[in-house]
Design a protein around this motif. Structure first.
Motif, PDB file in Angstrom:
ATOM      1  N   ILE A  65       0.745  -1.319   0.097  1.00  0.00           N
ATOM      2  CA  ILE A  65      -0.113  -0.019  -0.157  1.00  0.00           C
ATOM      3  C   ILE A  65       0.853   1.156  -0.032  1.00  0.00           C
ATOM      4  O   ILE A  65       1.689   1.242   0.942  1.00  0.00           O
ATOM      5  CB  ILE A  65      -0.892  -0.021   1.274  1.00  0.00           C
ATOM      6  N   GLY A  66       0.727   2.143  -1.106  1.00  0.00           N
ATOM      7  CA  GLY A  66       1.748   3.385  -1.141  1.00  0.00           C
ATOM      8  C   GLY A  66       0.720   4.495  -0.175  1.00  0.00           C
ATOM      9  O   GLY A  66      -0.154   4.339   0.550  1.00  0.00           O
ATOM     10  N   GLN A  67       1.659   5.357   0.028  1.00  0.00           N
ATOM     11  CA  GLN A  67       1.121   6.843   0.689  1.00  0.00           C
ATOM     12  C   GLN A  67      -0.169   7.171  -0.013  1.00  0.00           C
ATOM     13  O   GLN A  67      -0.215   7.211  -1.185  1.00  0.00           O
ATOM     14  CB  GLN A  67       1.995   7.678   0.713  1.00  0.00           C
ATOM     15  N   GLY A  68      -1.224   7.420   0.959  1.00  0.00           N
ATOM     16  CA  GLY A  68      -2.453   8.040   0.364  1.00  0.00           C
ATOM     17  C   GLY A  68      -3.450   6.894  -0.513  1.00  0.00           C
ATOM     18  O   GLY A  68      -4.465   7.348  -0.969  1.00  0.00           O
ATOM     19  N   GLN A  69      -3.014   5.603   0.031  1.00  0.00           N
ATOM     20  CA  GLN A  69      -3.978   4.626  -0.714  1.00  0.00           C
ATOM     21  C   GLN A  69      -4.632   3.809   0.267  1.00  0.00           C
ATOM     22  O   GLN A  69      -5.481   2.896   0.128  1.00  0.00           O
ATOM     23  CB  GLN A  69      -2.779   3.483  -1.440  1.00  0.00           C
ATOM     24  N   ALA A  70      -4.409   3.816   1.569  1.00  0.00           N
ATOM     25  CA  ALA A  70      -5.092   2.826   2.509  1.00  0.00           C
ATOM     26  C   ALA A  70      -6.648   3.315   2.498  1.00  0.00           C
ATOM     27  O   ALA A  70      -7.065   4.559   2.882  1.00  0.00           O
ATOM     28  CB  ALA A  70      -4.482   2.794   3.945  1.00  0.00           C
ATOM     29  N   ASP A  71      -7.623   2.459   2.391  1.00  0.00           N
ATOM     30  CA  ASP A  71      -9.019   2.826   2.565  1.00  0.00           C
ATOM     31  C   ASP A  71      -9.349   2.888   4.091  1.00  0.00           C
ATOM     32  O   ASP A  71     -10.042   3.703   4.644  1.00  0.00           O
ATOM     33  CB  ASP A  71      -9.956   1.864   2.049  1.00  0.00           C
ATOM     34  N   GLU A  80       0.902   5.562  16.881  1.00  0.00           N
ATOM     35  CA  GLU A  80       1.122   4.820  15.524  1.00  0.00           C
ATOM     36  C   GLU A  80       0.137   5.257  14.485  1.00  0.00           C
ATOM     37  O   GLU A  80       0.380   5.218  13.239  1.00  0.00           O
ATOM     38  CB  GLU A  80       1.127   3.191  15.894  1.00  0.00           C
ATOM     39  N   ALA A  81      -1.023   5.551  14.910  1.00  0.00           N
ATOM     40  CA  ALA A  81      -1.845   6.215  13.958  1.00  0.00           C
ATOM     41  C   ALA A  81      -1.343   7.288  13.524  1.00  0.00           C
ATOM     42  O   ALA A  81      -1.570   7.714  12.039  1.00  0.00           O
ATOM     43  CB  ALA A  81      -3.636   6.331  14.628  1.00  0.00           C
ATOM     44  N   VAL A  85      -0.332   7.911   9.273  1.00  0.00           N
ATOM     45  CA  VAL A  85      -1.620   8.458   8.759  1.00  0.00           C
ATOM     46  C   VAL A  85      -1.433   8.954   7.136  1.00  0.00           C
ATOM     47  O   VAL A  85      -2.539   9.071   6.209  1.00  0.00           O
ATOM     48  CB  VAL A  85      -2.309   9.844   9.553  1.00  0.00           C
ATOM     49  N   GLU A  86      -0.136   9.465   6.905  1.00  0.00           N
ATOM     50  CA  GLU A  86       0.117   9.695   5.453  1.00  0.00           C
ATOM     51  C   GLU A  86      -0.435   8.640   4.461  1.00  0.00           C
ATOM     52  O   GLU A  86      -0.464   8.926   3.348  1.00  0.00           O
ATOM     53  CB  GLU A  86       1.380  10.187   5.470  1.00  0.00           C
ATOM     54  N   GLY A  92     -10.354   8.396   3.602  1.00  0.00           N
ATOM     55  CA  GLY A  92     -10.397   7.053   4.376  1.00  0.00           C
ATOM     56  C   GLY A  92     -10.780   6.997   5.864  1.00  0.00           C
ATOM     57  O   GLY A  92     -10.920   7.994   6.336  1.00  0.00           O
ATOM     58  N   LYS A  93     -10.710   6.015   6.377  1.00  0.00           N
ATOM     59  CA  LYS A  93     -11.336   5.723   7.798  1.00  0.00           C
ATOM     60  C   LYS A  93     -10.240   5.319   8.867  1.00  0.00           C
ATOM     61  O   LYS A  93      -9.490   4.509   8.321  1.00  0.00           O
ATOM     62  CB  LYS A  93     -12.578   4.753   7.730  1.00  0.00           C
ATOM     63  N   ILE A  94     -10.232   5.736   9.643  1.00  0.00           N
ATOM     64  CA  ILE A  94      -9.346   5.367  10.836  1.00  0.00           C
ATOM     65  C   ILE A  94     -10.080   4.869  12.097  1.00  0.00           C
ATOM     66  O   ILE A  94     -10.958   5.191  12.490  1.00  0.00           O
ATOM     67  CB  ILE A  94      -8.639   6.604  11.676  1.00  0.00           C
TER      68      ILE A  94
END
Length: 193
Positions: A65-71, A80-81, A85-86, A92-94
């Motif tokens: 997963i690259g930067q800005g790609q996590a759903d 750690e969040a 986060v980047e 996306g959702k945290i």
């Protein structure tokens, strides 16, 4: 589902992140998704950062997963969040555990644990904060907080193909028999959150 979904799980060594990722991947495979998973241990044996990346969809070509790609970013520890986060998409959702594990510099008094991490995340992202440690203690074992977070993640993903009972079956297939019952309780509590 045509689109590949990306889930980044982050935390500190010993929190059960890899176990959760393996259970998640097993459930996704069971319903027919192509799943790729990557894990980075870092200095996990010394309380360092651990990440796993789970990608699933009709056809997935890479586990990265690259930067800005996590759903979805699932943080087992709140600092750690902030650190990862980047990698989250703007929409996306945290899902973050309101839990602190001081780094060596913080534990030795050389630095202070940052305050307001969850508030800062909530201002920018769709953030769900969970006190998984409290829920795990109520269930009867603090070590089940990872499964509490798995339950919350599964609920946040809103799978149409699987319901709560299907995930309980996945837990039964992937956990030692003596740990199944308490982890089912932990999953159910997380799912409610």
């Amino acid at each position: 589902m045509k689109e590949t979904k990306n889930i980044l799980l982050v935390g500190v060594g010993g929190q059960g992140i890899i176990l959760v990722s393996n259970i998640l991947a097993a459930g996704l495979i069971k319903v027919g998704y192509d799943v790729k998973m990557s894990e980075i241990h870092g200095m996990s044996q010394r309380g360092g950062s651990v990440t796993t990346q789970v990608r699933f969809g009709e056809k997935v070509y890479s586990p990265i997963i690259g930067q800005g790609q996590a759903d979805v970013l699932v943080a087992f520890e709140k600092m750690e969040a902030a650190r990862w986060v980047e990698y989250l998409k703007p929409a996306g959702k945290i899902v973050v555990n309101n839990y602190e594990i001081p780094s060596i510099t913080i534990a030795s008094g050389q630095a202070q644990y940052p305050q307001g991490v969850i508030d800062a995340l909530e201002k920018v992202f769709n953030t769900t904060a969970i006190d998984a440690s409290q829920v795990a203690q109520e269930v009867g074992n603090i070590r089940t907080q990872n499964i509490v977070l798995l339950g919350a993640l599964v609920k946040a993903l809103q799978f149409n193909e699987m319901n709560e009972e299907d995930w309980i079956e996945i837990l039964q297939e992937n956990l030692p028999a003596k740990m199944v019952d308490i982890n089912i309780k932990a999953f159910q509590q997380g799912y409610k959150l």
